[in-house]
Design an enzyme around this catalytic site. Structure first.
Site, PDB file in Angstrom:
ATOM      1  NE  ARG A 284       1.530  -7.921  -2.170  1.00 16.97           N
ATOM      2  CZ  ARG A 284       0.222  -7.684  -2.154  1.00 16.97           C
ATOM      3  NH1 ARG A 284      -0.397  -7.339  -3.275  1.00 16.97           N
ATOM      4  NH2 ARG A 284      -0.465  -7.780  -1.019  1.00 16.97           N
TER       5      ARG A 284
ATOM      6  CB  CYS B 195      -0.948   0.003   1.195  1.00 18.39           C
ATOM      7  SG  CYS B 195      -2.277  -1.213   1.084  1.00 18.39           S
TER       8      CYS B 195
END
Length: 435
Positions: A326, A258
């Protein structure tokens, strides 16, 4: 509560949590995804994610007949009351969010929706997307609503069922209130606003947290230069209710799925609007430098060169409580260390052993990861690392410990005979012999 018929498009972290939790609340939910293998696995309650409580919620929903998983855009979309879109919006080549997946959903499902259906965008999308979708909607009468998610990986189910706030945005107030009603009974303030404001809330929140982390990491560097203790400084800051105690811990940088994406997207939005958002630009640049700062600490701990030096890494995920690699700052540091010739062995409680994560050979135990290391680097704040047997580690290879999370019990580590280097701490290195 009257059970509603809900479709969720996308079975990633957000979509799967949304589907499972709405089913848990008693609604009838169908979750669809383009990945047929994933759909088959989810239909067996095999979620493939490290997310506390989610597998149980999926299993219970399937067993109760409240949750189903299907492939593609099913005919059932014409029969539901709400369609939640929760597909990825990755960073595009220009830094803006790539809406390809959202547009594909609209193309495939748009003309299947009933006029009374509400199309709810859960995906994080740039300001103006809801208005554009509404203008392009292929089904007259279908209202489009923004309902941004605020789920933390590792706490997704808890955050859905016990949210700090519910934000719903649309120019169709009646549709917005219908969406807000799905969260009835949750003890959380609800903000009903316009679509642009709702879209911006998500970006504004994440980017503020990113700037707060970059600020603290720079403050930690300043503490090292001035002989101050970042722990004491942030404790004093956090007692101010205007600041708060969260997101005041230094680290190897922020990452995950995010913050990097959303900071770039909001910066791109600001540039398109010709607004100078240099504060956010500086926060991103500060974060980019943080991995290099950690690598420099490791290099210094190794005596000035990392060529051929065995380095043990504790933690590979971008934060504790998830298996998500990630944009992990731990792997960013690992890449820099490997580029300087370090030989990397790592351990993470959620990572599968005997495989590689970038340049790191992953093993099944923290002691295996560190037994021959000259330097050990704590990169993820898994609580179990604070409970390691430091005397055992000292007798094995006597490595220097670089704690990028200020997680370890400094006294115990030093009493075990190990040299400890922390973030934002004044010089406190001691050496003892292993008994």
């Amino acid at each position: 509560m009257v059970a509603q018929r809900i479709a969720v498009v996308g079975a990633g972290y957000v979509g799967l949590t949304t589907a499972a939790c709405f089913a848990r609340l008693g609604h009838d939910v169908v979750c669809t995804d383009v990945d047929e293998a994933k759909v088959d696995a989810l239909s067996r309650a095999d979620i493939g994610l490290h997310e506390p409580g989610l597998a149980r919620s999926v299993s219970n929903g399937l067993r109760a007949g409240k949750l189903r998983f299907v492939h593609g855009a099913p005919a059932e979309l014409s029969e539901v009351d709400f369609v939640f879109v929760a597909v990825p919006t990755p960073t595009g080549h220009d830094g803006a969010a790539d809406l390809t997946a959202v547009e594909a959903v609209l193309e495939q499902a748009g003309d299947r929706l009933s006029p009374d259906c509400v199309l709810v965008i859960k995906s994080t999308v740039p300001v103006g997307t809801i208005s554009r979708i509404t203008a392009l909607a292929r089904c007259p009468g279908v209202a489009v609503v923004s309902n941004p998610e605020f789920l933390r990986e590792g706490h997704a189910v808890e955050d859905f069922l016990h949210p700090q706030r519910v934000v719903v945005g649309s120019e169709d107030e009646a549709a917005a209130r219908r969406v807000a009603a799905l969260y009835a009974g949750m003890d959380a303030p609800t903000l009903i606003t316009g679509s642009a404001s709702a879209e911006l809330v998500k970006y504004a929140s994440n980017c503020f947290l990113a700037m707060k982390l970059s600020y603290v990491n720079t403050l930690a560097e300043l503490c090292e230069e001035l002989g101050a203790d970042i722990g004491d400084v942030t404790q004093g800051m956090g007692l101010d209710q205007r600041i708060g105690a969260t997101f005041l811990t230094p680290g190897p940088g922020w990452g995950g799925s995010c913050l990097p994406k959303d900071t770039q997207a909001l910066l791109a939005t600001a540039r398109a609007a010709e607004v100078d958002f240099s504060l956010l630009d500086a926060a991103i640049a500060t974060n980019d430098r943080q991995a290099h700062r950690v690598a420099a600490k490791v290099r210094a701990a190794a005596g000035g060169s990392l060529t051929g030096v065995p380095v043990g890494l504790l933690g590979l995920t971008f934060k504790a409580g998830t298996d998500d690699l990630r944009d992990s700052p731990a792997l960013a540091v690992a890449e820099l260390l490997a580029a300087e010739g370090a030989v990397l062995t790592g351990y993470d409680p959620s990572a599968t052993a005997d495989r590689c994560a970038g340049p790191v050979c992953v093993v099944a135990s923290p002691y295996v990861a560190t037994e021959n290391a000259s330097v050990v680097v704590v990169l993820t704040e898994w609580p179990e690392f604070a409970e390691l047997d430091w005397a055992r580690m000292a007798c094995g290879g006597r490595p220097v410990i670089v704690d990028t999370r200020d997680l370890l019990p400094a006294r115990k580590v030093r009493e075990a005979g190990l040299r400890l280097i922390s973030m934002g701490k004044p010089g406190q290195e001691q050496r003892h012999h292993c008994e």
